[in-house]
Write a protein that holds these residues in place. Structure first.
Motif, PDB file in Angstrom:
ATOM      1  N   ILE A  29      -4.021   6.071  -0.794  1.00 41.88           N
ATOM      2  CA  ILE A  29      -3.346   5.108  -0.019  1.00 41.88           C
ATOM      3  C   ILE A  29      -4.175   4.985   1.276  1.00 41.88           C
ATOM      4  O   ILE A  29      -4.114   3.946   1.705  1.00 41.88           O
ATOM      5  CB  ILE A  29      -1.903   5.693   0.520  1.00 41.88           C
ATOM      6  N   ALA A  30      -4.701   6.016   1.607  1.00 41.87           N
ATOM      7  CA  ALA A  30      -5.752   5.849   2.862  1.00 41.87           C
ATOM      8  C   ALA A  30      -7.015   5.183   2.807  1.00 41.87           C
ATOM      9  O   ALA A  30      -7.596   4.702   3.568  1.00 41.87           O
ATOM     10  CB  ALA A  30      -5.868   7.270   3.691  1.00 41.87           C
ATOM     11  N   GLU A  31      -7.551   5.189   1.366  1.00 41.91           N
ATOM     12  CA  GLU A  31      -8.605   4.600   1.090  1.00 41.91           C
ATOM     13  C   GLU A  31      -8.354   3.568  -0.048  1.00 41.91           C
ATOM     14  O   GLU A  31      -8.813   3.670  -1.330  1.00 41.91           O
ATOM     15  CB  GLU A  31      -9.482   5.724   0.470  1.00 41.91           C
ATOM     16  N   ASN A  91       0.631  -1.178   0.008  1.00 42.44           N
ATOM     17  CA  ASN A  91      -0.039  -0.078  -0.079  1.00 42.44           C
ATOM     18  C   ASN A  91       0.774   1.151   0.086  1.00 42.44           C
ATOM     19  O   ASN A  91       0.970   2.006   1.052  1.00 42.44           O
ATOM     20  CB  ASN A  91      -0.934   0.149   1.223  1.00 42.44           C
ATOM     21  N   ARG A  92       1.512   1.638  -1.078  1.00 49.09           N
ATOM     22  CA  ARG A  92       2.317   2.770  -1.291  1.00 49.09           C
ATOM     23  C   ARG A  92       2.178   3.259  -2.779  1.00 49.09           C
ATOM     24  O   ARG A  92       1.504   2.701  -3.688  1.00 49.09           O
ATOM     25  CB  ARG A  92       3.700   2.253  -1.186  1.00 49.09           C
ATOM     26  N   ARG A 144       8.464  11.946  -0.939  1.00 53.25           N
ATOM     27  CA  ARG A 144       9.387  11.400  -0.017  1.00 53.25           C
ATOM     28  C   ARG A 144       8.987  11.987   1.248  1.00 53.25           C
ATOM     29  O   ARG A 144       8.948  11.409   2.344  1.00 53.25           O
ATOM     30  CB  ARG A 144      10.796  11.527  -0.125  1.00 53.25           C
ATOM     31  N   ARG A 145       8.936  13.363   1.422  1.00 54.70           N
ATOM     32  CA  ARG A 145       8.754  14.042   2.724  1.00 54.70           C
ATOM     33  C   ARG A 145       7.366  13.713   3.222  1.00 54.70           C
ATOM     34  O   ARG A 145       7.144  13.545   4.442  1.00 54.70           O
ATOM     35  CB  ARG A 145       8.762  15.441   2.407  1.00 54.70           C
ATOM     36  N   ASP A 171       5.538   5.109   2.581  1.00 53.02           N
ATOM     37  CA  ASP A 171       4.273   4.841   1.848  1.00 53.02           C
ATOM     38  C   ASP A 171       4.678   5.351   0.449  1.00 53.02           C
ATOM     39  O   ASP A 171       3.795   5.127  -0.490  1.00 53.02           O
ATOM     40  CB  ASP A 171       3.048   5.479   2.450  1.00 53.02           C
ATOM     41  N   ALA A 172       5.874   5.631   0.246  1.00 48.51           N
ATOM     42  CA  ALA A 172       6.210   5.958  -1.064  1.00 48.51           C
ATOM     43  C   ALA A 172       7.735   5.357  -1.749  1.00 48.51           C
ATOM     44  O   ALA A 172       8.454   5.245  -0.902  1.00 48.51           O
ATOM     45  CB  ALA A 172       6.605   7.536  -1.161  1.00 48.51           C
TER      46      ALA A 172
END
Length: 329
Positions: free
Chosen positions: A280-282, A162-163, A187-188, A193-194
């Motif tokens: 990513i959250a959904e 999941n990224r 990245r930041r 997650d990336a």
């Protein structure tokens, strides 16, 4: 039967259109000349546009005799690169006899009208002129972005990390611009997650198989425009089953994807990061967008669909072959 002129170097636009014609008509009916190694050497052997179609064994005499006799239904000139202009200039008399079936394509990453260059080379206007990067509202060419082989689609519901995935080349012209800055911002903002890779001139990039393996395991693929708008990354991300977050189109996009249904578009780095974080959250929303986007690829943006568009534009509808389940080979 089609005569398809080739130069030796891999070329996404030209090679994928060849793939589409082979899917549509059968490889035995598409004669690439001179026979091009990466069209027959193995799927993704070194480049994403490496293909595995059976090789023909036509010699120059057979090609020339068939051209002079009008035995090719279409003659496709998919580039002005390398040796192609020399081949065309040497064959102008034979090509003139086929002037009602000449298709010229420009898949370069600029919006210049190169039809006059093809016409000067041929000594007459091509029957059909296709352009990858056609400005919105312009009608001097048939828009023909990259397609992508639908047979490469992988299941959206396969196991994924999941990224967000963002691996891009940062050419000198892109240093300091959105393409580079977006990598730093992802990245930041997303941290682990990336998966971000910024590759500068002279740096070694991952091989095509390693790149594909990482891409197809990501939930989201973030896709900036190229030097032109269209990139191979856009369509391969759809095939890989990712929810695509892409820079909004700046060129004519036939069959454009529907925003927030088949993809999510952005106009700046902040919008791109926000969209990636949301998907990513959904994960259910991401999966729905990925599924719809992949369906759009199969139905509107495969290599076979691009070839069929050219076939129809040349008035071949009444002799149109049946699509092979929409999947090509």
């Amino acid at each position: 039967m089609i005569l398809y002129l080739c130069d030796a170097a891999p070329d996404y636009g030209a090679d994928y259109l060849y793939d589409g014609f082979c899917s549509l008509l059968g490889a035995e009916n598409v004669i690439d000349w001179p026979s091009k190694a990466n069209l027959h050497g193995g799927e993704r052997a070194s480049f994403d546009c490496d293909l595995a179609w059976p090789q023909h064994y036509w010699d120059a005499k057979r090609v020339n005799d068939t051209l002079w006799s009008g035995g090719f239904e279409l003659v496709v000139i998919p580039s002005l690169r390398s040796e192609i202009p020399h081949m065309v200039s040497r064959g102008t008399k034979a090509l003139r006899r086929n002037r009602d079936r000449i298709v010229c394509c420009d898949f370069e990453d600029h919006a210049l009208n190169t039809r006059p260059l093809f016409a000067d080379l041929l000594g007459f206007e091509p029957t059909l002129y296709c352009k990858r990067e056609l400005p919105v509202g312009e009608t001097w060419a048939m828009p023909l972005p990259f397609g992508y082989p639908a047979r490469r689609c992988v299941p959206v519901n396969q196991q994924r990390h999941n990224r967000a995935f963002y691996h891009v080349q940062v050419w000198p012209w892109a240093v300091g611009g959105l393409r580079e800055q977006l990598g730093y911002d992802l990245r930041r903002a997303l941290g682990d997650d990336a998966s971000v890779g910024l590759f500068y001139e002279g740096q070694q990039r991952p091989g095509v198989r390693a790149y594909w393996d990482r891409l197809q395991r990501a939930t989201v693929s973030v896709v900036p425009a190229g030097h032109g708008y269209f990139t191979n990354r856009l369509f391969e991300s759809l095939a890989a089953g990712c929810a695509v977050v892409a820079e909004a189109p700046t060129m004519t996009f036939p069959g454009a994807l529907v925003d927030d249904l088949e993809w999510v578009t952005f106009r700046n780095e902040m919008d791109a990061v926000d969209a990636a974080q949301r998907l990513i959250a959904e994960p259910e929303e991401a999966s729905a967008i990925a599924s719809a986007g992949q369906c759009a690829l199969r139905e509107r943006h495969s290599t076979e669909v691009r070839a069929r568009a050219v076939w129809r534009a040349m008035g071949m509808d009444r002799r149109e072959p049946v699509l092979r389940d929409g999947m090509g080979r």
